[in-house]
Design a protein around this motif. Structure first.
Motif, PDB file in Angstrom:
ATOM      1  N   THR A 112       0.764  -1.073   0.100  1.00  0.00           N
ATOM      2  CA  THR A 112      -0.034   0.053   0.115  1.00  0.00           C
ATOM      3  C   THR A 112       1.007   1.322  -0.143  1.00  0.00           C
ATOM      4  O   THR A 112       2.100   1.339   0.134  1.00  0.00           O
ATOM      5  N   ARG A 113       0.338   2.304  -0.307  1.00  0.00           N
ATOM      6  CA  ARG A 113       1.053   3.574  -0.280  1.00  0.00           C
ATOM      7  C   ARG A 113       1.765   3.740   1.254  1.00  0.00           C
ATOM      8  O   ARG A 113       2.898   4.147   1.355  1.00  0.00           O
ATOM      9  N   GLN A 130       2.695   1.651   3.306  1.00  0.00           N
ATOM     10  CA  GLN A 130       3.668   0.849   3.643  1.00  0.00           C
ATOM     11  C   GLN A 130       4.951   0.950   2.981  1.00  0.00           C
ATOM     12  O   GLN A 130       5.989   0.937   3.248  1.00  0.00           O
TER      13      GLN A 130
END
Length: 91
Positions: free
Chosen positions: A69-70, A72
């Motif tokens: 994800t962004r 992460q």
């Protein structure tokens, strides 16, 4: 040496790729000769990279990072000393 990298585009999106010449690749992105995605989102800035011995390792890591994800990806960036990395590769 092979690299998996993240660049931040002018619109604040992140692009992940791999290369065997990090400095040349970032310059290519900024010249509009990199990926189609970054061509209309210039300039880009190197914000993260990892080094690998083989192309296959770098490509596997690229695939893994693209699944994050962004948030992460942002954590990866925060955990690294980006200024030191950027200076190291001359970018």
């Amino acid at each position: 040496m092979n690299y998996t990298y993240l660049v931040e585009c002018a619109d604040k999106t992140l692009y992940c790729g791999w290369t065997n010449d990090l400095e040349k690749r970032v310059k290519a992105h900024n010249a509009g000769n990199g990926a189609r995605y970054t061509k209309t989102r210039r300039p880009v800035a190197l914000v993260y990279y990892e080094e690998f011995q083989t192309k296959e390792e770098a490509m596997r890591r690229e695939a893994a990072i693209k699944k994050l994800t962004r948030k992460q990806k942002e954590l990866l960036i925060k955990e690294r000393d980006i200024n030191g990395q950027a200076e190291k590769c001359g970018i």
